[in-house]
Design a protein around this motif. Sequence first.
Motif, PDB file in Angstrom:
ATOM      1  N   VAL A  34     -11.566  18.151 -37.527  1.00  0.00           N
ATOM      2  CA  VAL A  34     -10.134  18.415 -37.368  1.00  0.00           C
ATOM      3  C   VAL A  34      -9.382  17.292 -38.072  1.00  0.00           C
ATOM      4  O   VAL A  34      -9.632  16.107 -37.810  1.00  0.00           O
ATOM      5  CB  VAL A  34      -9.739  18.470 -35.875  1.00  0.00           C
ATOM      6  CG1 VAL A  34      -8.244  18.723 -35.728  1.00  0.00           C
ATOM      7  CG2 VAL A  34     -10.534  19.542 -35.159  1.00  0.00           C
ATOM      8  N   LEU A  35      -8.473  17.660 -38.967  1.00  0.00           N
ATOM      9  CA  LEU A  35      -7.698  16.691 -39.752  1.00  0.00           C
ATOM     10  C   LEU A  35      -6.230  16.800 -39.349  1.00  0.00           C
ATOM     11  O   LEU A  35      -5.673  17.908 -39.337  1.00  0.00           O
ATOM     12  CB  LEU A  35      -7.858  16.972 -41.236  1.00  0.00           C
ATOM     13  CG  LEU A  35      -9.302  16.914 -41.742  1.00  0.00           C
ATOM     14  CD1 LEU A  35      -9.502  17.830 -42.920  1.00  0.00           C
ATOM     15  CD2 LEU A  35      -9.662  15.491 -42.085  1.00  0.00           C
ATOM     16  N   ILE A  36      -5.604  15.679 -39.016  1.00  0.00           N
ATOM     17  CA  ILE A  36      -4.223  15.691 -38.546  1.00  0.00           C
ATOM     18  C   ILE A  36      -3.402  14.728 -39.391  1.00  0.00           C
ATOM     19  O   ILE A  36      -3.811  13.593 -39.641  1.00  0.00           O
ATOM     20  CB  ILE A  36      -4.127  15.291 -37.062  1.00  0.00           C
ATOM     21  CG1 ILE A  36      -4.911  16.288 -36.208  1.00  0.00           C
ATOM     22  CG2 ILE A  36      -2.689  15.253 -36.590  1.00  0.00           C
ATOM     23  CD1 ILE A  36      -6.010  15.699 -35.466  1.00  0.00           C
ATOM     24  N   ASP A  37      -2.256  15.199 -39.825  1.00  0.00           N
ATOM     25  CA  ASP A  37      -1.294  14.350 -40.522  1.00  0.00           C
ATOM     26  C   ASP A  37       0.097  14.775 -40.072  1.00  0.00           C
ATOM     27  O   ASP A  37       0.264  15.792 -39.390  1.00  0.00           O
ATOM     28  CB  ASP A  37      -1.451  14.479 -42.042  1.00  0.00           C
ATOM     29  CG  ASP A  37      -0.926  13.248 -42.778  1.00  0.00           C
ATOM     30  OD1 ASP A  37      -0.329  12.369 -42.124  1.00  0.00           O
ATOM     31  OD2 ASP A  37      -1.109  13.167 -43.999  1.00  0.00           O
ATOM     32  N   GLU A  38       1.082  14.002 -40.447  1.00  0.00           N
ATOM     33  CA  GLU A  38       2.451  14.351 -40.073  1.00  0.00           C
ATOM     34  C   GLU A  38       3.385  14.079 -41.227  1.00  0.00           C
ATOM     35  O   GLU A  38       3.039  13.363 -42.165  1.00  0.00           O
ATOM     36  CB  GLU A  38       2.889  13.588 -38.821  1.00  0.00           C
ATOM     37  CG  GLU A  38       2.847  12.099 -38.931  1.00  0.00           C
ATOM     38  CD  GLU A  38       3.167  11.391 -37.631  1.00  0.00           C
ATOM     39  OE1 GLU A  38       3.779  12.021 -36.752  1.00  0.00           O
ATOM     40  OE2 GLU A  38       2.802  10.228 -37.494  1.00  0.00           O
ATOM     41  N   ASN A  39       4.573  14.648 -41.148  1.00  0.00           N
ATOM     42  CA  ASN A  39       5.562  14.457 -42.200  1.00  0.00           C
ATOM     43  C   ASN A  39       5.902  12.977 -42.308  1.00  0.00           C
ATOM     44  O   ASN A  39       6.071  12.289 -41.305  1.00  0.00           O
ATOM     45  CB  ASN A  39       6.833  15.254 -41.892  1.00  0.00           C
ATOM     46  CG  ASN A  39       6.579  16.752 -41.887  1.00  0.00           C
ATOM     47  OD1 ASN A  39       5.610  17.218 -42.474  1.00  0.00           O
ATOM     48  ND2 ASN A  39       7.440  17.492 -41.219  1.00  0.00           N
ATOM     49  N   LYS A  40       6.017  12.504 -43.545  1.00  0.00           N
ATOM     50  CA  LYS A  40       6.310  11.085 -43.773  1.00  0.00           C
ATOM     51  C   LYS A  40       7.703  10.885 -44.370  1.00  0.00           C
ATOM     52  O   LYS A  40       8.554  10.272 -43.767  1.00  0.00           O
ATOM     53  CB  LYS A  40       5.268  10.471 -44.716  1.00  0.00           C
ATOM     54  CG  LYS A  40       3.839  10.582 -44.221  1.00  0.00           C
ATOM     55  CD  LYS A  40       3.535   9.550 -43.182  1.00  0.00           C
ATOM     56  CE  LYS A  40       2.043   9.600 -42.852  1.00  0.00           C
ATOM     57  NZ  LYS A  40       1.740   9.190 -41.520  1.00  0.00           N
TER      58      LYS A  40
ATOM     59  N   ARG B  76      -0.320  17.362 -47.790  1.00  0.00           N
ATOM     60  CA  ARG B  76      -1.365  16.356 -47.590  1.00  0.00           C
ATOM     61  C   ARG B  76      -2.493  16.915 -46.727  1.00  0.00           C
ATOM     62  O   ARG B  76      -3.675  16.657 -46.972  1.00  0.00           O
ATOM     63  CB  ARG B  76      -0.781  15.094 -46.957  1.00  0.00           C
ATOM     64  CG  ARG B  76      -0.074  14.198 -47.958  1.00  0.00           C
ATOM     65  CD  ARG B  76       0.177  12.808 -47.420  1.00  0.00           C
ATOM     66  NE  ARG B  76       0.730  12.800 -46.077  1.00  0.00           N
ATOM     67  CZ  ARG B  76       2.020  13.026 -45.777  1.00  0.00           C
ATOM     68  NH1 ARG B  76       2.872  13.278 -46.752  1.00  0.00           N
ATOM     69  NH2 ARG B  76       2.446  12.996 -44.543  1.00  0.00           N
ATOM     70  N   ALA B  77      -2.139  17.694 -45.691  1.00  0.00           N
ATOM     71  CA  ALA B  77      -3.172  18.287 -44.832  1.00  0.00           C
ATOM     72  C   ALA B  77      -4.033  19.261 -45.626  1.00  0.00           C
ATOM     73  O   ALA B  77      -5.255  19.264 -45.502  1.00  0.00           O
ATOM     74  CB  ALA B  77      -2.534  18.992 -43.642  1.00  0.00           C
ATOM     75  N   TRP B  78      -3.406  20.095 -46.469  1.00  0.00           N
ATOM     76  CA  TRP B  78      -4.190  21.013 -47.299  1.00  0.00           C
ATOM     77  C   TRP B  78      -5.083  20.240 -48.266  1.00  0.00           C
ATOM     78  O   TRP B  78      -6.237  20.619 -48.504  1.00  0.00           O
ATOM     79  CB  TRP B  78      -3.279  21.960 -48.076  1.00  0.00           C
ATOM     80  CG  TRP B  78      -3.039  23.261 -47.391  1.00  0.00           C
ATOM     81  CD1 TRP B  78      -1.845  23.760 -46.977  1.00  0.00           C
ATOM     82  CD2 TRP B  78      -4.024  24.235 -47.030  1.00  0.00           C
ATOM     83  NE1 TRP B  78      -2.025  24.984 -46.383  1.00  0.00           N
ATOM     84  CE2 TRP B  78      -3.356  25.307 -46.404  1.00  0.00           C
ATOM     85  CE3 TRP B  78      -5.407  24.321 -47.155  1.00  0.00           C
ATOM     86  CZ2 TRP B  78      -4.011  26.436 -45.919  1.00  0.00           C
ATOM     87  CZ3 TRP B  78      -6.062  25.454 -46.679  1.00  0.00           C
ATOM     88  CH2 TRP B  78      -5.355  26.479 -46.070  1.00  0.00           C
TER      89      TRP B  78
ATOM     90  N   ARG C 228      -5.777  25.997 -42.123  1.00  0.00           N
ATOM     91  CA  ARG C 228      -4.698  25.227 -41.532  1.00  0.00           C
ATOM     92  C   ARG C 228      -4.296  25.928 -40.249  1.00  0.00           C
ATOM     93  O   ARG C 228      -4.211  27.148 -40.198  1.00  0.00           O
ATOM     94  CB  ARG C 228      -3.506  25.181 -42.486  1.00  0.00           C
ATOM     95  CG  ARG C 228      -3.616  24.139 -43.528  1.00  0.00           C
ATOM     96  CD  ARG C 228      -2.946  22.821 -43.185  1.00  0.00           C
ATOM     97  NE  ARG C 228      -1.498  22.941 -43.131  1.00  0.00           N
ATOM     98  CZ  ARG C 228      -0.795  22.853 -42.004  1.00  0.00           C
ATOM     99  NH1 ARG C 228      -1.375  22.674 -40.855  1.00  0.00           N
ATOM    100  NH2 ARG C 228       0.515  22.949 -42.030  1.00  0.00           N
ATOM    101  N   ILE C 229      -4.088  25.169 -39.210  1.00  0.00           N
ATOM    102  CA  ILE C 229      -3.649  25.761 -37.947  1.00  0.00           C
ATOM    103  C   ILE C 229      -2.131  25.814 -37.952  1.00  0.00           C
ATOM    104  O   ILE C 229      -1.466  24.783 -38.078  1.00  0.00           O
ATOM    105  CB  ILE C 229      -4.165  24.942 -36.743  1.00  0.00           C
ATOM    106  CG1 ILE C 229      -5.690  25.019 -36.691  1.00  0.00           C
ATOM    107  CG2 ILE C 229      -3.535  25.439 -35.452  1.00  0.00           C
ATOM    108  CD1 ILE C 229      -6.318  24.226 -35.576  1.00  0.00           C
ATOM    109  N   SER C 230      -1.610  27.029 -37.859  1.00  0.00           N
ATOM    110  CA  SER C 230      -0.160  27.217 -37.829  1.00  0.00           C
ATOM    111  C   SER C 230       0.274  27.404 -36.387  1.00  0.00           C
ATOM    112  O   SER C 230      -0.166  28.331 -35.706  1.00  0.00           O
ATOM    113  CB  SER C 230       0.234  28.442 -38.660  1.00  0.00           C
ATOM    114  OG  SER C 230      -0.171  28.268 -39.988  1.00  0.00           O
TER     115      SER C 230
ATOM    116  N   SER D 119       0.815  18.387 -38.985  1.00  0.00           N
ATOM    117  CA  SER D 119      -0.004  19.335 -39.743  1.00  0.00           C
ATOM    118  C   SER D 119      -1.452  19.163 -39.324  1.00  0.00           C
ATOM    119  O   SER D 119      -1.973  18.049 -39.302  1.00  0.00           O
ATOM    120  CB  SER D 119       0.131  19.075 -41.245  1.00  0.00           C
ATOM    121  OG  SER D 119       1.472  19.222 -41.647  1.00  0.00           O
ATOM    122  N   VAL D 120      -2.097  20.292 -39.003  1.00  0.00           N
ATOM    123  CA  VAL D 120      -3.486  20.263 -38.545  1.00  0.00           C
ATOM    124  C   VAL D 120      -4.318  21.178 -39.437  1.00  0.00           C
ATOM    125  O   VAL D 120      -3.956  22.329 -39.667  1.00  0.00           O
ATOM    126  CB  VAL D 120      -3.600  20.723 -37.071  1.00  0.00           C
ATOM    127  CG1 VAL D 120      -5.059  20.694 -36.618  1.00  0.00           C
ATOM    128  CG2 VAL D 120      -2.731  19.875 -36.161  1.00  0.00           C
TER     129      VAL D 120
END
Length: 195
Positions: free
Chosen positions: A72-78, A87-89, A119-121, A131-132
């Motif tokens: 599981v990869l997690i990022d957020e808006n910067k 970035r998540a993609w 991508r999990i929406s 973003s996951v």
Amino acid sequence: MGKVVDFRQKIIDGLKTLYPIMDVDWYDGLFDEQDIADWTLKTPCARVAVMASKSENTFTGELNALLRVVVVLIDENKHVSLDGDSRAWDMVETVATWANQNQFGHPDAAPAQNIQFKRISQPVLRREGVSVGVVEWQSDLMIGINKVLQREFFYDQNGQMITKVPSSRVSILGHVQTAAGLSGDETVDVTPEVP
């Protein structure tokens, strides 16, 4: 440490090499919104789960464990709204490509196969700028004791497999006489070479 845990650690170490700034750790295979909320405190981050799906018996007496690996990869808006999505993609694509046909440095693992990614929406996560992405694959891992190695080979008193045996020198001595009446002794070395 068991082989499955060692295999999971090799995947974690590989992800840390792939993304040096990423926080990478393991999880048990289930996650909810609260887990994602906790994980977003360490973005970008990845969580790795290795779960056994089934196993097959082999002629060696070992089990071929068909492992389901989930990252599981997690990022957020910067900087810009929704920039975490790209970035998540990118992370999902990079991890999927890295995992494809990879044995992750484990001698008893088969190359990874059946790579799936998505991508999990989820509206709540999107509104919070999270973003996951998920990458999943199957890795086969041989576990247990190889009975063939126990039965078919010899071991020394320390339990180490004997791979070299003493060699002997074999020579053939022959008396040769030609039609012209010449004679002499001939020695030929026929010692087999041991690799």
